[in-house]
Motif scaffolding. Structure first.
Motif, PDB file in Angstrom:
ATOM      1  N   TYR A 171      21.855  47.909  75.264  1.00 57.68           N
ATOM      2  CA  TYR A 171      22.810  48.296  74.794  1.00 57.68           C
ATOM      3  C   TYR A 171      22.390  48.584  73.676  1.00 57.68           C
ATOM      4  N   ALA A 172      22.226  47.426  73.014  1.00 55.15           N
ATOM      5  CA  ALA A 172      21.721  47.572  71.437  1.00 55.15           C
ATOM      6  C   ALA A 172      20.861  48.430  70.948  1.00 55.15           C
ATOM      7  N   SER A 173      20.361  48.851  71.783  1.00 53.32           N
ATOM      8  CA  SER A 173      18.648  49.428  71.465  1.00 53.32           C
ATOM      9  C   SER A 173      19.460  51.469  71.318  1.00 53.32           C
ATOM     10  N   LEU A 174      19.879  51.301  71.127  1.00 49.48           N
ATOM     11  CA  LEU A 174      20.469  53.130  71.909  1.00 49.48           C
ATOM     12  C   LEU A 174      21.591  53.614  70.406  1.00 49.48           C
ATOM     13  N   PRO A 175      21.342  53.119  69.715  1.00 47.00           N
ATOM     14  CA  PRO A 175      22.264  53.606  68.298  1.00 47.00           C
ATOM     15  C   PRO A 175      22.470  54.978  68.454  1.00 47.00           C
ATOM     16  N   PHE A 176      24.098  55.793  68.151  1.00 46.98           N
ATOM     17  CA  PHE A 176      24.082  57.052  67.941  1.00 46.98           C
ATOM     18  C   PHE A 176      23.518  57.694  67.761  1.00 46.98           C
ATOM     19  N   SER A 177      22.936  57.330  66.340  1.00 46.64           N
ATOM     20  CA  SER A 177      22.208  58.542  65.588  1.00 46.64           C
ATOM     21  C   SER A 177      20.680  58.760  65.965  1.00 46.64           C
ATOM     22  N   VAL A 178      20.087  58.048  67.203  1.00 46.21           N
ATOM     23  CA  VAL A 178      19.054  58.801  68.234  1.00 46.21           C
ATOM     24  C   VAL A 178      19.013  59.399  68.962  1.00 46.21           C
ATOM     25  N   CYS A 179      20.298  59.990  68.458  1.00 46.42           N
ATOM     26  CA  CYS A 179      21.137  61.170  69.423  1.00 46.42           C
ATOM     27  C   CYS A 179      21.016  62.949  69.176  1.00 46.42           C
ATOM     28  N   PRO A 180      19.949  63.340  69.362  1.00 47.54           N
ATOM     29  CA  PRO A 180      18.690  63.658  68.727  1.00 47.54           C
ATOM     30  C   PRO A 180      19.869  65.375  67.857  1.00 47.54           C
ATOM     31  N   ASP A 181      20.307  65.899  68.948  1.00 47.49           N
ATOM     32  CA  ASP A 181      21.599  66.687  68.419  1.00 47.49           C
ATOM     33  C   ASP A 181      22.721  66.164  69.105  1.00 47.49           C
ATOM     34  N   ALA A 182      23.784  66.103  67.849  1.00 48.94           N
ATOM     35  CA  ALA A 182      24.915  65.557  68.442  1.00 48.94           C
ATOM     36  C   ALA A 182      26.229  66.395  68.461  1.00 48.94           C
ATOM     37  N   SER A 183      25.634  67.740  67.277  1.00 49.26           N
ATOM     38  CA  SER A 183      26.786  68.669  66.912  1.00 49.26           C
ATOM     39  C   SER A 183      27.632  69.117  68.247  1.00 49.26           C
ATOM     40  N   VAL A 184      28.670  69.658  67.988  1.00 43.54           N
ATOM     41  CA  VAL A 184      29.781  70.064  69.143  1.00 43.54           C
ATOM     42  C   VAL A 184      28.800  71.612  69.364  1.00 43.54           C
ATOM     43  N   MET A 185      29.044  71.578  70.509  1.00 42.81           N
ATOM     44  CA  MET A 185      27.517  72.461  70.970  1.00 42.81           C
ATOM     45  C   MET A 185      28.657  74.121  70.736  1.00 42.81           C
ATOM     46  N   ASN A 186      29.466  74.328  71.191  1.00 46.56           N
ATOM     47  CA  ASN A 186      30.491  75.234  71.402  1.00 46.56           C
ATOM     48  C   ASN A 186      31.034  75.920  70.744  1.00 46.56           C
ATOM     49  N   PHE A 187      30.671  75.155  68.929  1.00 48.29           N
ATOM     50  CA  PHE A 187      31.579  75.724  67.538  1.00 48.29           C
ATOM     51  C   PHE A 187      31.564  76.758  67.359  1.00 48.29           C
ATOM     52  N   LYS A 188      33.125  77.658  66.738  1.00 47.85           N
ATOM     53  CA  LYS A 188      32.602  78.552  66.202  1.00 47.85           C
ATOM     54  C   LYS A 188      33.648  78.688  64.939  1.00 47.85           C
ATOM     55  N   GLU A 189      32.879  79.660  63.871  1.00 45.73           N
ATOM     56  CA  GLU A 189      33.176  79.287  63.066  1.00 45.73           C
ATOM     57  C   GLU A 189      34.070  80.015  62.174  1.00 45.73           C
ATOM     58  N   PRO A 190      34.944  79.035  61.816  1.00 44.50           N
ATOM     59  CA  PRO A 190      36.278  80.177  61.674  1.00 44.50           C
ATOM     60  C   PRO A 190      36.186  81.406  60.614  1.00 44.50           C
ATOM     61  N   PRO A 191      37.326  82.528  60.073  1.00 42.51           N
ATOM     62  CA  PRO A 191      37.085  82.955  59.468  1.00 42.51           C
ATOM     63  C   PRO A 191      37.565  82.482  57.716  1.00 42.51           C
ATOM     64  N   ALA A 192      37.740  82.651  56.841  1.00 44.49           N
ATOM     65  CA  ALA A 192      38.278  82.616  55.343  1.00 44.49           C
ATOM     66  C   ALA A 192      39.370  82.370  55.384  1.00 44.49           C
ATOM     67  N   ARG A 193      39.729  80.840  55.146  1.00 46.51           N
ATOM     68  CA  ARG A 193      40.940  80.387  55.299  1.00 46.51           C
ATOM     69  C   ARG A 193      41.674  80.841  54.143  1.00 46.51           C
ATOM     70  N   PRO A 194      43.037  81.515  54.758  1.00 50.85           N
ATOM     71  CA  PRO A 194      44.177  82.394  54.008  1.00 50.85           C
ATOM     72  C   PRO A 194      44.224  81.181  52.432  1.00 50.85           C
ATOM     73  N   GLU A 195      44.216  81.664  51.544  1.00 54.04           N
ATOM     74  CA  GLU A 195      45.848  81.034  50.704  1.00 54.04           C
ATOM     75  C   GLU A 195      46.893  80.594  51.155  1.00 54.04           C
ATOM     76  N   GLY A 196      47.172  79.127  50.154  1.00 54.79           N
ATOM     77  CA  GLY A 196      48.924  79.255  50.878  1.00 54.79           C
ATOM     78  C   GLY A 196      48.671  78.122  51.928  1.00 54.79           C
ATOM     79  N   ALA A 197      49.812  78.718  52.204  1.00 57.39           N
ATOM     80  CA  ALA A 197      49.996  77.725  54.181  1.00 57.39           C
ATOM     81  C   ALA A 197      49.597  78.932  54.998  1.00 57.39           C
ATOM     82  N   ILE A 198      48.698  77.910  56.217  1.00 59.50           N
ATOM     83  CA  ILE A 198      48.329  78.750  57.405  1.00 59.50           C
ATOM     84  C   ILE A 198      48.980  79.682  58.293  1.00 59.50           C
ATOM     85  N   PRO A 199      48.743  80.156  57.942  1.00 57.81           N
ATOM     86  CA  PRO A 199      49.796  81.438  59.098  1.00 57.81           C
ATOM     87  C   PRO A 199      50.203  80.801  60.088  1.00 57.81           C
ATOM     88  N   ARG A 200      51.621  81.168  60.830  1.00 57.09           N
ATOM     89  CA  ARG A 200      51.792  79.881  61.822  1.00 57.09           C
ATOM     90  C   ARG A 200      50.808  80.889  62.955  1.00 57.09           C
TER      91      ARG A 200
END
Length: 293
Positions: A245-274
């Motif tokens: 248990y102590a020999s498996l820090p999360f940092s050894v996980c080869p790829d911890a990124s979100v697998m299906n993440f989609k980059e959103p479009p540019a954020r609009p200025e001001g408040a986010i639209p509803r």
């Protein structure tokens, strides 16, 4: 890579003496978990669906008696949500499907899923602080239904579903499956929080507090679903006398990124639209794509 892992294994922090009751007293005569072993690790990562194999070589012989007390296939899971009420939704999920018998050969063989979803509603402010995703990012992600079959297959093929406060995670997972027309999960469950409380240690039984007592910690301030599932795996292995248990820090996980993440479009200025209804968004996107063809 070999040297980087070796440094990690040498620098793993271990609980201070007296920070927890001895396992001999609390777990029916199990061996001391804090005996130091020297490891000579190497890494091989690859395959589909985040299949990860981390090779472990232990310099001292170790009889894995604890293996007879755990099932062969375990799913460790954590979800981040928009809030705590029955109307709230899952924002992200981390799931580690571990083949435990590989540990007998000093291997860690696991299929990993780390996914983010559009919960189709805004997160409560405190929940957003915890998971770190604002509504502009989330509204541009996949819906849970698009990944439900894969997640259900991993859970159903497991002998045990493990989480810290498992009923919290399970009720949210079941509600998402219900929205997809699927029945509730029938896999037996195990709660590391309840088991830790049963040790009679006292104090908080939160995942953060338990990990501090074990010398474990998260990488940042936000709660990543995969990182929390990984910490749950470490706590479970500790509870079952597995010294890995102590020999498996999360940092050894080869790829911890979100697998299906989609980059959103540019954020609009001001408040986010509803938010607008999903059907309207899909129709507009289809019309835009048709105009380009």
């Amino acid at each position: 890579m070999f040297r980087w892992l070796s440094r990690l294994f040498r620098s793993v922090s271990r609980p201070s003496e007296g920070s927890l009751p001895s396992t001999q007293a609390t777990n029916g005569g199990l061996t001391d978990l804090f005996k130091k072993n020297e490891y000579r690790p190497s890494l091989d990562a690859g395959g589909d669906d985040g299949l990860v194999t981390l090779f472990r070589q232990c310099a001292s012989s170790h009889v894995h008696d604890w293996l007879s007390n755990i099932p062969e296939r375990i799913a460790f899971v954590d979800v981040e949500t928009t809030g705590l009420s029955s109307s709230d939704r899952v924002v992200s999920i981390g799931l580690i499907h571990l083949q435990t018998r590989s540990l007998q050969e000093n291997l860690l063989d696991a299929s990993i899923q780390h996914l983010i979803f559009d919960p189709e509603k805004k997160s409560a402010p405190k929940a957003e602080e915890v998971h770190g995703y604002d509504d502009w990012i989330l509204r541009h992600q996949d819906r849970f239904v698009e990944h439900a079959d894969k997640l259900r297959s991993l859970i159903d093929s497991s002998d045990l579903l493990v989480a810290h406060n498992v009923m919290f995670d399970l009720q949210f997972i079941n509600r998402e499956f219900s929205r997809c027309g699927m029945p509730d999960v029938a896999t037996p469950t195990y709660c590391t929080m309840q088991r830790y409380r049963g040790l009679g240690v006292g104090g908080s039984s939160s995942l953060d507090n338990v990990c501090r007592k074990l010398g474990l910690s998260r990488l940042g301030n936000t709660h990543g679903a995969l990182e929390d599932a990984w910490l749950v795996m470490q706590v479970y292995l500790w509870l079952h006398d597995c010294s890995y248990y102590a020999s498996l820090p999360f940092s050894v996980c080869p790829d911890a990124s979100v697998m299906n993440f989609k980059e959103p479009p540019a954020r609009p200025e001001g408040a986010i639209p509803r938010r607008r209804k999903r059907a309207m968004q899909i129709a507009e996107a289809h019309q835009t794509n048709s105009g380009r063809n």
